[in-house]
Design a protein around this motif. Structure first.
Motif, PDB file in Angstrom:
ATOM      1  N   VAL A 177     -16.232  -0.971  11.362  1.00  0.00           N
ATOM      2  CA  VAL A 177     -16.885  -1.243  10.067  1.00  0.00           C
ATOM      3  C   VAL A 177     -16.024  -2.097   9.128  1.00  0.00           C
ATOM      4  CG1 VAL A 177     -18.328   0.830  10.189  1.00  0.00           C
ATOM      5  CG2 VAL A 177     -16.129   0.960   8.999  1.00  0.00           C
ATOM      6  N   LEU A 178     -14.744  -2.258   9.468  1.00  0.00           N
ATOM      7  CA  LEU A 178     -13.828  -3.036   8.631  1.00  0.00           C
ATOM      8  C   LEU A 178     -14.043  -4.533   8.850  1.00  0.00           C
ATOM      9  CD1 LEU A 178     -11.408  -2.424   6.708  1.00  0.00           C
ATOM     10  CD2 LEU A 178      -9.922  -2.483   8.708  1.00  0.00           C
ATOM     11  N   LYS A 179     -14.040  -5.306   7.752  1.00  0.00           N
ATOM     12  CA  LYS A 179     -14.142  -6.770   7.878  1.00  0.00           C
ATOM     13  C   LYS A 179     -12.859  -7.315   8.508  1.00  0.00           C
ATOM     14  CE  LYS A 179     -16.829  -7.663   3.625  1.00  0.00           C
ATOM     15  NZ  LYS A 179     -16.678  -8.143   2.231  1.00  0.00           N
ATOM     16  N   PRO A 180     -12.942  -8.375   9.301  1.00  0.00           N
ATOM     17  CA  PRO A 180     -11.711  -9.018   9.807  1.00  0.00           C
ATOM     18  C   PRO A 180     -10.832  -9.470   8.630  1.00  0.00           C
ATOM     19  CG  PRO A 180     -13.641  -9.837  10.979  1.00  0.00           C
ATOM     20  CD  PRO A 180     -14.160  -9.007   9.834  1.00  0.00           C
ATOM     21  N   GLY A 181      -9.539  -9.273   8.779  1.00  0.00           N
ATOM     22  CA  GLY A 181      -8.604  -9.659   7.713  1.00  0.00           C
ATOM     23  C   GLY A 181      -8.408  -8.591   6.648  1.00  0.00           C
ATOM     24  N   LYS A 182      -9.182  -7.503   6.738  1.00  0.00           N
ATOM     25  CA  LYS A 182      -9.080  -6.427   5.727  1.00  0.00           C
ATOM     26  C   LYS A 182      -8.308  -5.242   6.297  1.00  0.00           C
ATOM     27  CE  LYS A 182     -11.438  -8.860   2.786  1.00  0.00           C
ATOM     28  NZ  LYS A 182     -10.762  -9.462   1.625  1.00  0.00           N
ATOM     29  N   CYS A 183      -8.012  -4.253   5.426  1.00  0.00           N
ATOM     30  CA  CYS A 183      -7.028  -3.257   5.864  1.00  0.00           C
ATOM     31  C   CYS A 183      -7.395  -1.788   5.628  1.00  0.00           C
ATOM     32  CB  CYS A 183      -5.690  -3.557   5.206  1.00  0.00           C
ATOM     33  SG  CYS A 183      -5.776  -3.476   3.422  1.00  0.00           S
ATOM     34  N   VAL A 184      -6.657  -0.959   6.365  1.00  0.00           N
ATOM     35  CA  VAL A 184      -6.691   0.501   6.193  1.00  0.00           C
ATOM     36  C   VAL A 184      -5.455   0.878   5.390  1.00  0.00           C
ATOM     37  CG1 VAL A 184      -6.585   2.741   7.361  1.00  0.00           C
ATOM     38  CG2 VAL A 184      -7.832   0.858   8.430  1.00  0.00           C
ATOM     39  N   LEU A 185      -5.651   1.651   4.337  1.00  0.00           N
ATOM     40  CA  LEU A 185      -4.538   2.162   3.535  1.00  0.00           C
ATOM     41  C   LEU A 185      -4.319   3.619   3.946  1.00  0.00           C
ATOM     42  CD1 LEU A 185      -5.522   0.706   0.048  1.00  0.00           C
ATOM     43  CD2 LEU A 185      -4.066  -0.309   1.799  1.00  0.00           C
ATOM     44  N   PHE A 186      -3.112   3.930   4.369  1.00  0.00           N
ATOM     45  CA  PHE A 186      -2.821   5.226   4.978  1.00  0.00           C
ATOM     46  C   PHE A 186      -1.760   5.977   4.189  1.00  0.00           C
ATOM     47  CE2 PHE A 186      -0.137   7.868   7.649  1.00  0.00           C
ATOM     48  CZ  PHE A 186      -1.030   8.554   8.459  1.00  0.00           C
ATOM     49  N   ARG A 187      -1.980   7.267   4.001  1.00  0.00           N
ATOM     50  CA  ARG A 187      -0.911   8.134   3.470  1.00  0.00           C
ATOM     51  C   ARG A 187      -1.127   9.525   4.044  1.00  0.00           C
ATOM     52  NH1 ARG A 187       2.308   7.926  -1.831  1.00  0.00           N
ATOM     53  NH2 ARG A 187       2.990  10.030  -2.223  1.00  0.00           N
ATOM     54  N   ASP A 188      -0.029  10.131   4.536  1.00  0.00           N
ATOM     55  CA  ASP A 188      -0.158  11.450   5.153  1.00  0.00           C
ATOM     56  C   ASP A 188       1.219  12.107   5.245  1.00  0.00           C
ATOM     57  OD1 ASP A 188      -1.449  13.636   6.455  1.00  0.00           O
ATOM     58  OD2 ASP A 188      -2.854  12.245   7.407  1.00  0.00           O
ATOM     59  N   TYR A 189       1.249  13.298   5.827  1.00  0.00           N
ATOM     60  CA  TYR A 189       2.506  14.046   5.920  1.00  0.00           C
ATOM     61  C   TYR A 189       3.492  13.388   6.883  1.00  0.00           C
ATOM     62  CZ  TYR A 189      -0.350  17.710   3.817  1.00  0.00           C
ATOM     63  OH  TYR A 189      -1.177  18.421   2.990  1.00  0.00           O
ATOM     64  N   GLY A 190       4.748  13.323   6.447  1.00  0.00           N
ATOM     65  CA  GLY A 190       5.796  12.754   7.281  1.00  0.00           C
ATOM     66  C   GLY A 190       6.664  13.833   7.916  1.00  0.00           C
ATOM     67  N   LEU A 191       7.378  13.448   8.929  1.00  0.00           N
ATOM     68  CA  LEU A 191       8.271  14.353   9.649  1.00  0.00           C
ATOM     69  C   LEU A 191       9.261  15.028   8.685  1.00  0.00           C
ATOM     70  CD1 LEU A 191       9.119  15.131  12.636  1.00  0.00           C
ATOM     71  CD2 LEU A 191      10.888  13.380  12.385  1.00  0.00           C
ATOM     72  N   TYR A 192       9.429  16.331   8.858  1.00  0.00           N
ATOM     73  CA  TYR A 192      10.350  17.176   8.074  1.00  0.00           C
ATOM     74  C   TYR A 192       9.944  17.336   6.611  1.00  0.00           C
ATOM     75  CZ  TYR A 192      13.265  16.240  12.196  1.00  0.00           C
ATOM     76  OH  TYR A 192      13.733  16.087  13.477  1.00  0.00           O
ATOM     77  N   ASP A 193       8.677  17.110   6.324  1.00  0.00           N
ATOM     78  CA  ASP A 193       8.175  17.458   4.994  1.00  0.00           C
ATOM     79  C   ASP A 193       8.371  18.965   4.781  1.00  0.00           C
ATOM     80  OD1 ASP A 193       6.596  17.074   2.525  1.00  0.00           O
ATOM     81  OD2 ASP A 193       5.062  18.236   3.566  1.00  0.00           O
ATOM     82  N   HIS A 194       8.476  19.356   3.528  1.00  0.00           N
ATOM     83  CA  HIS A 194       8.676  20.766   3.167  1.00  0.00           C
ATOM     84  C   HIS A 194       7.626  21.670   3.822  1.00  0.00           C
ATOM     85  CE1 HIS A 194       9.810  24.210   0.764  1.00  0.00           C
ATOM     86  NE2 HIS A 194       8.601  24.302   0.254  1.00  0.00           N
ATOM     87  N   LEU A 254      14.425  25.241  -8.022  1.00  0.00           N
ATOM     88  CA  LEU A 254      14.069  24.946  -6.632  1.00  0.00           C
ATOM     89  C   LEU A 254      13.923  23.447  -6.449  1.00  0.00           C
ATOM     90  CD1 LEU A 254      11.284  27.474  -5.561  1.00  0.00           C
ATOM     91  CD2 LEU A 254      13.584  27.311  -4.645  1.00  0.00           C
ATOM     92  N   ARG A 255      14.503  22.927  -5.376  1.00  0.00           N
ATOM     93  CA  ARG A 255      14.337  21.510  -5.030  1.00  0.00           C
ATOM     94  C   ARG A 255      13.563  21.442  -3.728  1.00  0.00           C
ATOM     95  NH1 ARG A 255      17.632  17.936  -7.752  1.00  0.00           N
ATOM     96  NH2 ARG A 255      18.816  18.969  -9.382  1.00  0.00           N
ATOM     97  N   VAL A 256      12.415  20.805  -3.794  1.00  0.00           N
ATOM     98  CA  VAL A 256      11.523  20.791  -2.634  1.00  0.00           C
ATOM     99  C   VAL A 256      11.426  19.373  -2.074  1.00  0.00           C
ATOM    100  CG1 VAL A 256       9.158  21.207  -1.855  1.00  0.00           C
ATOM    101  CG2 VAL A 256      10.199  22.752  -3.511  1.00  0.00           C
ATOM    102  N   PRO A 257      11.864  19.173  -0.812  1.00  0.00           N
ATOM    103  CA  PRO A 257      11.781  17.828  -0.229  1.00  0.00           C
ATOM    104  C   PRO A 257      10.378  17.526   0.304  1.00  0.00           C
ATOM    105  CG  PRO A 257      12.847  19.344   1.307  1.00  0.00           C
ATOM    106  CD  PRO A 257      12.467  20.136   0.106  1.00  0.00           C
ATOM    107  N   ARG A 258       9.728  16.541  -0.269  1.00  0.00           N
ATOM    108  CA  ARG A 258       8.422  16.105   0.243  1.00  0.00           C
ATOM    109  C   ARG A 258       8.615  14.799   1.000  1.00  0.00           C
ATOM    110  NH1 ARG A 258       3.978  18.961  -1.115  1.00  0.00           N
ATOM    111  NH2 ARG A 258       3.730  18.413   1.072  1.00  0.00           N
ATOM    112  N   VAL A 259       7.974  14.695   2.147  1.00  0.00           N
ATOM    113  CA  VAL A 259       8.065  13.474   2.950  1.00  0.00           C
ATOM    114  C   VAL A 259       6.660  13.051   3.350  1.00  0.00           C
ATOM    115  CG1 VAL A 259       9.050  12.361   4.991  1.00  0.00           C
ATOM    116  CG2 VAL A 259      10.271  14.271   3.920  1.00  0.00           C
ATOM    117  N   PHE A 260       6.301  11.836   2.996  1.00  0.00           N
ATOM    118  CA  PHE A 260       4.996  11.284   3.383  1.00  0.00           C
ATOM    119  C   PHE A 260       5.233   9.992   4.160  1.00  0.00           C
ATOM    120  CE2 PHE A 260       4.393  13.285  -0.889  1.00  0.00           C
ATOM    121  CZ  PHE A 260       3.754  14.428  -0.431  1.00  0.00           C
TER     122      PHE A 260
END
Length: 268
Positions: A177-194, A254-260
């Motif tokens: 469904v994506l037009k050629p030349g257009k993009c997917v914007l991604f954000r999600d949990y990263g390795l070793y997130d809290h 408390l210090r909480v490490p977040r990784v995305f």
């Protein structure tokens, strides 16, 4: 308080964290894993039944983090067509529609209950938005969205809830469904997130893949895994980096490490 850094280095574990993760090698039984896969939709539906629209905060950071939502226009008032794949109850969708009047949004979710919450929202208008129920791993998006018609797809905290063996099916579906030349914007949990470090033993489904107490699942991405996943489906990588943040609770010290993991992947 806290900090945020972006880059290609994964978070380094403390010796205690590394030891705890190394010890946790027992996987949930195959029988239970198959049951979780079979009941994935039911578990997300129950999640929304318990939390209604109160669990996630409205994401007013989306346009700040993803300048492309503005930058992908060729002229100032260009009408953009976006797809929010995995819209939940609209925490990202409605702030975007409010902020930018020249957007038409398609939005879909795995949970029928979440889709109903979106439709009941006072800001929902069929003139500016089309929401529908969809299992991105098997329901063809082209049934609801014309092929090659979408300017931007947002995939925000969605892929992590899907079995790693089926993630490629989601990207293949979106590609259509994506037009050629257009993009997917991604954000999600990263390795070793809290959140990954907080799982108790007996929650592990596979490498970097865990089940929560409510039966919903979460995968924690590495930069390499994500890159291979998109490239295998024909996308070109524009951006793919870790976002490391430390959130500080001064009251409890408390210090909480977040990784995305944040990325932009383009259809050639």
């Amino acid at each position: 308080g806290g900090f945020q850094i972006k880059g290609h280095s994964a978070r380094v574990l403390s010796p205690e964290e590394a030891e705890r993760l190394a010890k946790d090698q027992v996987l949930v039984s195959q029988f239970k894993q198959l049951k979780l896969e079979k009941e994935a939709q039911k578990n997300w539906d129950l999640f929304y039944k318990r939390n209604s629209t109160n669990f996630f905060k409205d994401r007013h950071w989306t346009t700040r983090e993803f300048q492309e939502l503005k930058a992908c226009r060729e002229f100032a008032d260009q009408k953009l067509t976006i797809l929010e794949a995995g819209c939940g109850v609209g925490n990202c969708l409605f702030p975007l529609l409010e902020e930018d009047l020249n957007i038409f949004a398609y939005a879909c979710d795995f949970s029928p209950r979440a889709v109903e919450y979106v439709k009941k929202n006072a800001l929902y208008s069929t003139e500016r938005c089309k929401v529908f129920h969809c299992d991105l791993t098997k329901d063809d998006l082209v049934d609801n969205i014309p092929a090659d018609s979408v300017d931007v797809v947002t995939l925000i905290f969605v892929l992590s809830a899907i079995h790693p063996d089926k993630m490629h099916l989601v990207l293949k579906n979106i590609y259509k469904v994506l037009k050629p030349g257009k993009c997917v914007l991604f954000r999600d949990y990263g390795l070793y997130d809290h959140a990954m470090l907080r799982f108790k033993s007996g929650s592990k489904l596979g490498e970097n893949f865990y089940v929560r107490q409510d039966g919903t699942r979460s995968y924690f991405f590495t930069e390499e895994f994500l890159s291979q996943l998109f490239k295998a489906e024909g996308y070109e990588q524009v951006v793919n980096e870790y976002v490391q943040r430390e959130t500080v609770n001064r009251k409890e010290d408390l210090r909480v490490p977040r990784v995305f993991l944040q990325g932009k992947f383009q259809k050639p």
